[in-house]
Design an enzyme around this catalytic site. Structure first.
Site, PDB file in Angstrom:
ATOM      1  N   LYS A 240       0.838  -1.210   0.000  1.00 42.03           N
ATOM      2  CA  LYS A 240       0.000   0.000   0.000  1.00 42.03           C
ATOM      3  C   LYS A 240       0.869   1.255   0.000  1.00 42.03           C
ATOM      4  O   LYS A 240       0.687   2.136  -0.827  1.00 42.03           O
ATOM      5  CB  LYS A 240      -0.928  -0.019   1.234  1.00 42.03           C
ATOM      6  CG  LYS A 240      -1.978  -1.137   1.172  1.00 42.03           C
ATOM      7  CD  LYS A 240      -2.922  -1.095   2.343  1.00 42.03           C
ATOM      8  CE  LYS A 240      -2.270  -1.401   3.673  1.00 42.03           C
ATOM      9  NZ  LYS A 240      -1.741  -2.769   3.812  1.00 42.03           N
ATOM     10  N   VAL A 241       1.814   1.321   0.932  1.00 42.29           N
ATOM     11  CA  VAL A 241       2.648   2.526   1.013  1.00 42.29           C
ATOM     12  C   VAL A 241       3.604   2.586  -0.176  1.00 42.29           C
ATOM     13  O   VAL A 241       3.723   3.618  -0.850  1.00 42.29           O
ATOM     14  CB  VAL A 241       3.441   2.562   2.344  1.00 42.29           C
ATOM     15  CG1 VAL A 241       4.313   3.807   2.402  1.00 42.29           C
ATOM     16  CG2 VAL A 241       2.492   2.530   3.548  1.00 42.29           C
ATOM     17  N   ASP A 260       9.452  -6.781  -4.960  1.00 40.35           N
ATOM     18  CA  ASP A 260       8.464  -7.314  -4.017  1.00 40.35           C
ATOM     19  C   ASP A 260       8.124  -8.719  -4.498  1.00 40.35           C
ATOM     20  O   ASP A 260       7.472  -8.894  -5.525  1.00 40.35           O
ATOM     21  CB  ASP A 260       7.204  -6.435  -4.002  1.00 40.35           C
ATOM     22  CG  ASP A 260       6.219  -6.865  -2.913  1.00 40.35           C
ATOM     23  OD1 ASP A 260       6.142  -8.072  -2.616  1.00 40.35           O
ATOM     24  OD2 ASP A 260       5.531  -5.986  -2.364  1.00 40.35           O
ATOM     25  N   ARG A 321      10.474  -0.090   8.846  1.00 40.65           N
ATOM     26  CA  ARG A 321      10.858  -0.479  10.201  1.00 40.65           C
ATOM     27  C   ARG A 321      12.379  -0.461  10.311  1.00 40.65           C
ATOM     28  O   ARG A 321      13.088  -0.942   9.403  1.00 40.65           O
ATOM     29  CB  ARG A 321      10.352  -1.898  10.527  1.00 40.65           C
ATOM     30  CG  ARG A 321       8.878  -1.958  10.881  1.00 40.65           C
ATOM     31  CD  ARG A 321       8.586  -1.219  12.185  1.00 40.65           C
ATOM     32  NE  ARG A 321       7.172  -1.185  12.534  1.00 40.65           N
ATOM     33  CZ  ARG A 321       6.317  -0.235  12.150  1.00 40.65           C
ATOM     34  NH1 ARG A 321       6.726   0.763  11.398  1.00 40.65           N
ATOM     35  NH2 ARG A 321       5.052  -0.274  12.538  1.00 40.65           N
ATOM     36  N   ASP A 345      13.007   7.337   9.392  1.00 36.89           N
ATOM     37  CA  ASP A 345      11.891   7.664  10.294  1.00 36.89           C
ATOM     38  C   ASP A 345      11.761   6.613  11.389  1.00 36.89           C
ATOM     39  O   ASP A 345      11.063   6.836  12.373  1.00 36.89           O
ATOM     40  CB  ASP A 345      10.590   7.706   9.458  1.00 36.89           C
ATOM     41  CG  ASP A 345       9.376   8.096  10.286  1.00 36.89           C
ATOM     42  OD1 ASP A 345       9.477   9.087  11.046  1.00 36.89           O
ATOM     43  OD2 ASP A 345       8.334   7.418  10.178  1.00 36.89           O
ATOM     44  N   GLU A 350      13.509   2.285  19.539  1.00 36.94           N
ATOM     45  CA  GLU A 350      12.875   3.614  19.493  1.00 36.94           C
ATOM     46  C   GLU A 350      12.534   4.087  20.895  1.00 36.94           C
ATOM     47  O   GLU A 350      11.850   3.348  21.616  1.00 36.94           O
ATOM     48  CB  GLU A 350      11.631   3.564  18.617  1.00 36.94           C
ATOM     49  CG  GLU A 350      11.998   3.289  17.159  1.00 36.94           C
ATOM     50  CD  GLU A 350      10.806   3.375  16.191  1.00 36.94           C
ATOM     51  OE1 GLU A 350       9.667   3.559  16.655  1.00 36.94           O
ATOM     52  OE2 GLU A 350      11.037   3.242  14.991  1.00 36.94           O
ATOM     53  N   HIS A 369       9.709   8.629  14.044  1.00 35.68           N
ATOM     54  CA  HIS A 369       8.586   7.761  13.670  1.00 35.68           C
ATOM     55  C   HIS A 369       7.306   8.573  13.430  1.00 35.68           C
ATOM     56  O   HIS A 369       6.301   8.403  14.124  1.00 35.68           O
ATOM     57  CB  HIS A 369       8.363   6.682  14.742  1.00 35.68           C
ATOM     58  CG  HIS A 369       7.649   5.468  14.199  1.00 35.68           C
ATOM     59  ND1 HIS A 369       7.913   4.196  14.611  1.00 35.68           N
ATOM     60  CD2 HIS A 369       6.671   5.336  13.258  1.00 35.68           C
ATOM     61  CE1 HIS A 369       7.137   3.336  13.977  1.00 35.68           C
ATOM     62  NE2 HIS A 369       6.370   4.017  13.141  1.00 35.68           N
ATOM     63  N   ALA A 372       3.073   8.070  10.199  1.00 37.66           N
ATOM     64  CA  ALA A 372       1.607   8.023  10.258  1.00 37.66           C
ATOM     65  C   ALA A 372       1.030   9.259  10.938  1.00 37.66           C
ATOM     66  O   ALA A 372      -0.178   9.359  11.122  1.00 37.66           O
ATOM     67  CB  ALA A 372       1.176   6.779  11.024  1.00 37.66           C
TER      68      ALA A 372
HETATM   69  N1  LIG Z   1       6.735   5.029   9.575  1.00 35.05           N
HETATM   70  C1  LIG Z   1       5.464   4.916   9.807  1.00 35.05           C
HETATM   71  O1  LIG Z   1       4.880   5.643  10.607  1.00 35.05           O
HETATM   72  C2  LIG Z   1       4.690   3.889   9.063  1.00 35.05           C
HETATM   73  C3  LIG Z   1       5.302   2.731   8.714  1.00 35.05           C
HETATM   74  N2  LIG Z   1       4.600   1.786   8.023  1.00 35.05           N
HETATM   75  C4  LIG Z   1       5.322   0.572   7.673  1.00 35.05           C
HETATM   76  O2  LIG Z   1       5.450   0.502   6.273  1.00 35.05           O
HETATM   77  C5  LIG Z   1       5.512  -0.854   5.861  1.00 35.05           C
HETATM   78  C6  LIG Z   1       4.577  -1.074   4.689  1.00 35.05           C
HETATM   79  O3  LIG Z   1       3.240  -0.818   5.068  1.00 35.05           O
HETATM   80  P1  LIG Z   1       2.064  -1.125   4.039  1.00 35.05           P
HETATM   81  O4  LIG Z   1       2.475  -0.721   2.681  1.00 35.05           O
HETATM   82  O5  LIG Z   1       0.836  -0.574   4.603  1.00 35.05           O
HETATM   83  O6  LIG Z   1       2.041  -2.706   4.113  1.00 35.05           O
HETATM   84  P2  LIG Z   1       1.619  -3.702   2.959  1.00 35.05           P
HETATM   85  O7  LIG Z   1       1.411  -5.000   3.620  1.00 35.05           O
HETATM   86  O8  LIG Z   1       0.512  -3.120   2.150  1.00 35.05           O
HETATM   87  O9  LIG Z   1       2.913  -3.786   2.036  1.00 35.05           O
HETATM   88  C7  LIG Z   1       4.064  -4.486   2.370  1.00 35.05           C
HETATM   89  C8  LIG Z   1       4.608  -5.079   1.098  1.00 35.05           C
HETATM   90  O10 LIG Z   1       5.880  -5.634   1.381  1.00 35.05           O
HETATM   91  C9  LIG Z   1       6.014  -6.775   0.599  1.00 35.05           C
HETATM   92  N3  LIG Z   1       7.079  -7.633   1.095  1.00 35.05           N
HETATM   93  C10 LIG Z   1       7.019  -8.600   2.037  1.00 35.05           C
HETATM   94  N4  LIG Z   1       8.212  -9.169   2.187  1.00 35.05           N
HETATM   95  C11 LIG Z   1       9.049  -8.553   1.325  1.00 35.05           C
HETATM   96  C12 LIG Z   1      10.420  -8.707   1.019  1.00 35.05           C
HETATM   97  N5  LIG Z   1      11.186  -9.623   1.610  1.00 35.05           N
HETATM   98  N6  LIG Z   1      10.950  -7.899   0.070  1.00 35.05           N
HETATM   99  C13 LIG Z   1      10.199  -6.967  -0.551  1.00 35.05           C
HETATM  100  N7  LIG Z   1       8.882  -6.790  -0.294  1.00 35.05           N
HETATM  101  C14 LIG Z   1       8.334  -7.563   0.622  1.00 35.05           C
HETATM  102  C15 LIG Z   1       4.662  -7.408   0.643  1.00 35.05           C
HETATM  103  O11 LIG Z   1       4.462  -8.286  -0.447  1.00 35.05           O
HETATM  104  C16 LIG Z   1       3.755  -6.192   0.537  1.00 35.05           C
HETATM  105  O12 LIG Z   1       3.402  -5.937  -0.798  1.00 35.05           O
HETATM  106  C17 LIG Z   1       5.188  -1.680   7.110  1.00 35.05           C
HETATM  107  O13 LIG Z   1       6.389  -2.110   7.684  1.00 35.05           O
HETATM  108  C18 LIG Z   1       4.560  -0.689   8.029  1.00 35.05           C
HETATM  109  O14 LIG Z   1       4.706  -1.054   9.341  1.00 35.05           O
HETATM  110  C19 LIG Z   1       3.312   1.958   7.645  1.00 35.05           C
HETATM  111  C20 LIG Z   1       2.652   3.086   7.995  1.00 35.05           C
HETATM  112  C21 LIG Z   1       3.287   4.148   8.767  1.00 35.05           C
HETATM  113  O1  LIG Z   2       1.278   1.996  11.064  1.00 34.02           O
HETATM  114  C1  LIG Z   2       2.468   1.765  11.220  1.00 34.02           C
HETATM  115  O2  LIG Z   2       3.023   0.711  10.866  1.00 34.02           O
HETATM  116  C2  LIG Z   2       3.315   2.754  11.862  1.00 34.02           C
HETATM  117  O3  LIG Z   2       4.501   2.557  11.927  1.00 34.02           O
HETATM  118  C3  LIG Z   2       2.711   3.912  12.500  1.00 34.02           C
HETATM  119  O4  LIG Z   2       3.172   3.887  13.824  1.00 34.02           O
HETATM  120  P1  LIG Z   2       2.482   4.798  14.952  1.00 34.02           P
HETATM  121  O5  LIG Z   2       1.062   4.359  15.030  1.00 34.02           O
HETATM  122  O6  LIG Z   2       2.608   6.203  14.496  1.00 34.02           O
HETATM  123  O7  LIG Z   2       3.246   4.505  16.186  1.00 34.02           O
END
Ligand SMILES: NC(=O)C1=CN([C@@H]2O[C@H](COP(=O)(O)OP(=O)(O)OC[C@H]3O[C@@H](n4cnc5c(N)ncnc54)[C@H](O)[C@@H]3O)[C@@H](O)[C@H]2O)C=CC1
Ligand SMILES: O=C(O)C(=O)COP(=O)(O)O
Length: 632
Positions: A240-241, A260, A321, A345, A350, A369, A372
């Protein structure tokens, strides 16, 4: 033994014109399924039945057991850690351990006791958790095995107000039957925008230049940046991201590739992105942006070896992460110039230690961090998680369940009556077990007119497991942990579907449960294959026993039941009825099925469990060959 004919005699529940129709479909709550243990404890020995309590309450998931554990000596099933929840107060308590948007808090206040307690230490969280039915966290709370242990069976759901669930011990949650839900969509755009913010800020040294000017300097030559247009960005993780980052980077004129292993190539192609191998991605990219989850497979995937394969001067952005990068290796890569800059980030720890070389490195741009952290995302996430948690507490299965199968509402609605039947059959079958080598092998046969793909049996299997295990152990079983507990206890459940010529409008025609390699306390329940075998159907929305061993019967699976096999001759019903009447036991129904061999099977529903003496008198009636008391 030949099949008997069936004849229902007075006042037999729902017996006048049997039909297999489910009840008019109401919204399924499956309250007892996700959240309660069986409310009717049973004993495997007639003399050892246990008292039980029903705490009638508007939130049925809080109807928790105060029953004692039935003696499990007759089976190999042992006690486990999935202890049945103990009784608690009547309104659910929801603990929010990190800042959550007001709109979500309002939803929670409208449902239960809301407690917001931020910055709890692990010890404080463990001390509090046994008074909570739900816990809502963000990334800052570690929901460890100790937390689930300390919950003492009360915690029903953990809600992660965001995407990443790497701070929740999912294995422990599953073992303790605790549902974990997340809010996977509401912060996608915020995280993607933050990734782009870091990409652009890093490439133009915005943070460093800002700090220098505030320190009284004017360093126009030092902070010459690099352009993005025409550069190659490798998006690692096209979820998604990642896909939103890719879309935005295309808008900045970048050439975007992605790695991916699980993403469909056509979805990437639709955004103008080529999916490539890991090696190809890291070797060709000028910028690498990380968007994969932290899993055992992705932990420290960016390390000395992989940094060495990158283009010299590569720039790295991480809003996924911290743990996907070996941070010491990144410092080395920064020092050697392989990595020109990094924008981070997220961190392994943390907040990161203040003296961390990575944090102090001047080519590293940092945010705490914040991916979000937009007003919009936090309101969205808060509502998304509050609704998911409330739904889970109501016993609904969540669309964002992380550790349980997702069952669409329409499937739930359809299966509800069969779910009740499945648990009753499991519960009845286990009461027929007298001994042997323990219950290890159970076969379930679903007779159905449906195509196998149209019948989701996970719920039914879980409920049969619940029915079999809960009465004879301290385990608390629900959809989350049913398979785990069954495996832990050495119980193998095999499933078979048999096509029958009935209406495909109903998901199941009948369910048969067979327990192998055990002795039965009621020989008539043993089929020709030597297994205890019972079969049931849903009739007028109620579960019915329709076959016991080789006997056809028609008995409502409810309350207390005495089954007797007797010589088929006049006066038998009267004799047993008299014993019960004289001992003040009220009979709610009676039913007799005949066999071709001058045998009859009598089912007597009684309001309460007769005492041992009464049951002994029934056993002594001449021509009663065997009998069993069952509590359903
Ligand atoms: N910094 C922040 O505040 C935030 C961090 N995140 C993090 O961003 C990451 C992605 O979130 P979303 O896109 O929502 O998740 P998502 O589940 O939609 O996407 C993750 C993608 O990673 C792929 N994947 C899995 N293993 C893999 C590998 N070994 N190599 C390459 N790709 C691989 C999956 O197939 C999937 O398409 C998560 O770790 C989430 O925790 C998400 C939201 C906010
Ligand atoms: O949704 C995620 O994976 C995030 O990393 C967001 O983290 P937070 O809810 O801002 O502590």
């Amino acid at each position: 033994m030949a099949s008997s004919s069936i004849k229902a005699i007075s006042p037999f529940k729902a017996s006048s014109s049997p039909s297999t129709q489910p009840p008019s479909s109401s919204k399924p709550s499956l309250l007892s399924f996700l959240h309660t243990s069986s409310s009717n404890p049973i004993s495997l020995k007639l003399s050892h039945s246990h008292s039980h309590a029903h705490n009638s309450h508007s939130h049925s998931f809080l109807i928790t057991n105060v029953l004692k554990t039935a003696d499990s000596s007759e089976t190999s099933v042992s006690k486990s850690q999935n202890l049945k929840p103990t009784s608690s107060d009547l309104t659910p308590t929801i603990l929010v351990s990190e800042k959550l948007g007001e709109a979500g808090l309002q939803v929670l206040r409208g449902f239960g006791n809301l407690e917001c307690a931020y910055n709890l230490s692990p010890e404080e969280l463990c001390a509090k958790i046994s008074t909570c039915d739900a816990l809502i966290v963000r990334s800052g709370t570690k929901v460890t095995r100790q937390v689930f242990e300390a919950a003492k069976g009360r915690l029903k759901v953990v809600g992660r107000a965001g995407v990443g669930i790497d701070n929740v011990d999912l294995q422990a949650a599953t073992e303790f039957g605790c549902l974990v839900v997340n809010a996977p969509t509401a912060n996608t755009v915020a995280a993607a925008e933050h990734g782009i913010a870091l990409l652009t800020a890093m490439s133009r040294n915005v943070a460093q230049a800002d700090a220098s000017i505030k320190a009284g300097k004017w360093l126009r030559n030092k902070y010459v940046g690099v352009s993005l247009v025409g550069k190659t960005l490798a998006v690692m993780g096209f979820g998604k991201v990642g896909s939103e980052v890719a879309r935005r980077a295309k808008g900045l004129g970048m050439n975007v590739i992605s790695h991916d292993p699980y993403a469909p190539a056509d979805r990437a192609r639709a955004v103008g992105v080529d999916l490539v191998s890991f090696e190809q991605a890291i070797a060709t990219a000028d910028f690498i942006s990380l968007h994969m989850p932290l899993t055992p497979a992705t932990a420290k995937v960016f390390n000395d070896e992989t940094f060495a394969k990158m283009k010299k001067g590569v720039r790295i952005i991480n809003v996924a992460r911290g743990g996907v990068i070996d941070e010491d290796a990144l410092v080395r890569a920064l020092e050697s110039g392989v990595v020109a800059q990094a924008a981070l980030d997220v961190f392994t720890e943390e907040p990161p230690p203040k003296d961390s070389k990575l944090v102090q490195h001047e080519n590293v741009t940092l945010t705490p961090h914040l991916g979000a952290s937009t007003k919009e995302a936090q309101e969205g996430v808060a509502i998304e998680i509050a609704e998911a948690v409330v739904g889970a507490l109501k016993g609904e299965l969540s669309a964002t369940a992380v550790n349980a199968p997702m069952v669409p509402p329409e499937v739930l609605s359809e299966l509800s009556p069969y779910v009740v039947l499945a648990e009753k059959l499991g519960k009845l079958a286990v009461q027929l077990v007298a001994g042997g080598n323990g219950i290890t092998s159970v076969r379930v046969v679903y007779k159905s007119a449906r195509d196998p793909d149209d019948l989701d049996t996970r719920l039914l299997r879980a409920m049969i497991t619940k029915g079999i295990i809960e009465p004879i152990s301290a385990s608390f079983i629900n959809l989350v942990n049913a398979d785990f507990v069954a495996k832990q206890k050495g119980l193998r459940i095999s499933e078979e579907r048999v096509a029958v010529d009935s209406s495909p409008g109903f998901p199941v025609d009948s369910i048969q449960v067979q327990i192998y390699n055990v002795e039965s306390k009621f020989a008539s329940s043993v089929s020709e294959s030597g297994s205890i075998s019972i079969e049931g159907k849903v009739k007028y929305g109620e579960p019915h026993l329709t076959c016991l061993g080789s006997f056809g019967v028609d008995v409502s699976l409810e309350g207390n039941l005495i089954l007797c096999r007797q010589v088929d001759q006049p006066g038998m019903i009267g004799r047993v009825g008299n014993i019960l009447g004289n001992d003040n036991v009220n009979v709610s129904f009676m039913s007799v099925g005949r066999t071709v061999q001058k045998k009859a099977l009598m089912a007597i529903g009684v309001d309460e469990e007769p005492n041992k003496r009464t049951l002994e008198k029934i056993g002594k009636v001449p021509d009663i060959e065997e009998f069993v008391f069952l509590n359903l």
